[in-house]
Design an enzyme around this catalytic site. Structure first.
Site, short mmCIF file in Angstrom:
data_model
loop_
_atom_site.label_atom_id
_atom_site.label_comp_id
_atom_site.label_asym_id
_atom_site.label_seq_id
_atom_site.Cartn_x
_atom_site.Cartn_y
_atom_site.Cartn_z
N ASN A 7 20.85 -8.48 13.81
CA ASN A 7 20.27 -9.77 13.43
C ASN A 7 18.98 -9.94 14.23
OD1 ASN A 7 19.67 -12.47 12.89
ND2 ASN A 7 21.82 -13.08 12.87
N LYS A 14 19.88 -9.38 18.12
CA LYS A 14 21.30 -9.58 18.38
C LYS A 14 22.10 -8.57 17.57
CE LYS A 14 20.68 -14.56 19.05
NZ LYS A 14 21.04 -15.91 18.57
N ASP A 156 18.50 -13.59 3.59
CA ASP A 156 18.65 -15.01 3.88
C ASP A 156 18.27 -15.88 2.69
OD1 ASP A 156 19.79 -16.23 6.02
OD2 ASP A 156 17.99 -16.28 7.26
N HIS A 215 21.60 -26.96 8.92
CA HIS A 215 21.40 -25.89 9.90
C HIS A 215 20.28 -26.35 10.83
CE1 HIS A 215 21.34 -21.55 11.18
NE2 HIS A 215 20.18 -21.98 11.66
N GLY A 219 14.85 -23.32 14.22
CA GLY A 219 14.47 -23.53 12.83
C GLY A 219 15.50 -24.46 12.20
N MET A 291 15.66 -29.10 22.18
CA MET A 291 16.09 -30.50 22.09
C MET A 291 16.71 -30.98 23.40
SD MET A 291 16.30 -33.25 20.28
CE MET A 291 16.18 -32.92 18.52
N VAL A 339 21.47 -27.07 17.65
CA VAL A 339 21.40 -28.53 17.76
C VAL A 339 22.54 -29.18 16.98
CG1 VAL A 339 19.99 -30.58 17.30
CG2 VAL A 339 18.90 -28.47 18.09
N GLY A 340 22.77 -28.70 15.77
CA GLY A 340 23.82 -29.29 14.93
C GLY A 340 25.20 -29.19 15.54
N GLU A 391 26.90 -16.09 11.26
CA GLU A 391 26.04 -15.27 10.39
C GLU A 391 26.42 -13.79 10.47
OE1 GLU A 391 21.70 -17.31 9.96
OE2 GLU A 391 22.20 -16.56 11.95
#
Length: 405
Positions: A7, A14, A156, A215, A219, A291, A339-340, A391
């Site tokens: 990934n 990764k 994607d 998501h 991003g 964040m 963040v989510g 993912e």
């Protein structure tokens, strides 16, 4: 079956190794045997390598004065050598799956990688310059390291291929459509996984219901999912459109760009750099694209950080509202990615705007670091889920299905 997943990000690589039974693919994500990550410095000359295994073995090393492909080879060697060894030989790997950010119009389903597929990935690099080139580099590195092993591209953009033309086509001249300029959408692997996992958590058929998946990482994108199919999303022709992000602007008035080019001596390159790397949370706050750092600055009275938060929340709520209208209602709202999954404050701020839909957030559950849980109250008309996106597992699933078919 041993499946290696790569990934690739703009400054990271990764990797995971899964071992999956040949006869059946589990619906539940399993823990990888081995996980590796490369973090590159800005000049890509130094690589910070981290490896861990399911048995608890770890490795951390810094390598310099070598190529990114050599760094990948070094990391993959830890699969079969040293304290992090989990297989005897690299040749035991049956298939390698790659996340490819942009597949364009021609590649929507996952495919075995051929020379034609590699050419297509390269040709689309100008639409995903931070991701497609590094993914291609990983493919070429695997060709050298593992020789003839089957490699599979998982796109994607693929999940969003079901978006209707009315939502996908921009209202410019029709020649744009003929040139392939349209909304492709991104984070599709994550959005699809989360929609499937949501169905499991809620005990429903994946091909039913109206979901919005959020998501929210560095991003950010939303997807409107109806009966298991994506029908709308916030990212567009490139991953720059849509919500405010960590360092990306998201949607802005195109007239601003014309103004900057015409009257402010901006080059295309400068505009690209600003919109992708110096905007969003980073650009407004002047603090960080992270964040968590923005929240710390707010606590210290930083007014620009507060403004960045306010814009982020406003645009997130507006985006969710737009997805609700595409769906004609809402059964479940899903939060995922960095963040989510980890910001209770963002989840609460987003949900507060949708009380008129009968959405009621359980504030206590929201604060308890939920993972793959429903955090709405029992009497909420809309379910609210926090799902850990997987993912890599989803990519492994695509690989298993292709080899079995």
């Amino acid at each position: 079956m041993k499946i290696l997943v790569l990934n690739a990000g703009s400054s990271t690589q990764k990797s995971c190794l899964y071992e999956i039974a040949d006869e059946a693919f589990s619906t539940q994500a399993s823990q990888p045997l081995w996980e590796g990550k490369i973090n590159w410095t800005q000049d890509r000359g130094v690589a910070e390598i981290e490896v861990k295994t399911a048995t608890g073995a770890t490795l951390q090393e810094s390598i310099s004065d070598d190529s990114p492909q050599a760094h990948l080879a070094y990391m993959l060697n830890t699969l079969s050598d040293g304290d992090t060894k989990v297989i005897d030989r690299l040749s035991e790997i049956d298939v390698v799956g790659h996340r490819i950010v942009h597949g364009g119009e021609d590649y929507r389903d996952s495919v075995v990688i051929t020379e034609d597929v590699k050419k297509a990935i390269a040709s689309l690099s100008n639409l995903a310059p931070a991701h497609n080139p590094v993914a291609l580099s990983g493919i070429e590195a695997i060709e050298k390291i593992l020789k003839d092993v089957t490699q599979i591209a998982v796109f994607d953009t693929g999940f969003h291929a079901t978006i209707p033309d009315a939502a996908a086509i921009y209202p410019g001249p029709y020649q744009w459509v003929e040139q392939g300029i349209r909304r492709y959408g991104f984070h599709g692997i994550s959005h699809q996984y989360c929609s499937q996992r949501a169905a499991q958590i809620l005990g429903q058929d994946v091909a039913s219901g109206r979901l919005i998946t959020c998501h929210l990482g560095n991003g950010c994108s939303l997807a409107a999912i109806k009966n298991g199919r994506s029908i709308d999303t916030t990212m567009g022709f490139t991953p720059l459109e849509g919500l405010m992000m960590g360092s990306r602007s998201g949607s802005v008035d195109p007239g601003i760009l014309i103004y900057l080019l015409r009257y402010c001596d901006y080059s295309v390159e400068k505009l690209d750099e600003i919109l992708n790397k110096a905007s969003g949370l980073k650009g407004i706050s002047g603090v960080s694209s992270d964040m968590r750092e923005v929240r710390k600055a707010i606590a210290q009275g930083n007014s620009r950080a507060q403004l960045a938060w306010d814009i982020y929340v406003h645009r997130l709520r507006s985006g969710i509202g737009a997805m609700v209208t595409s769906l004609g209602g809402l059964d479940a709202l899903v939060f995922t990615a960095g963040v989510g999954e980890h910001s209770a404050e963002i989840r609460q701020a987003a949900c507060e705007a949708f009380g008129f839909l009968g959405l009621k957030l359980d504030l206590q559950k929201n604060q308890q670091k939920p993972v793959d849980e429903d955090i709405a109250t029992n009497d909420s008309a809309v379910r609210v889920l926090v799902i850990h996106t997987q993912e890599d597992w989803a990519i492994a699933q695509h690989c298993w299905q292709i080899l079995k078919n």
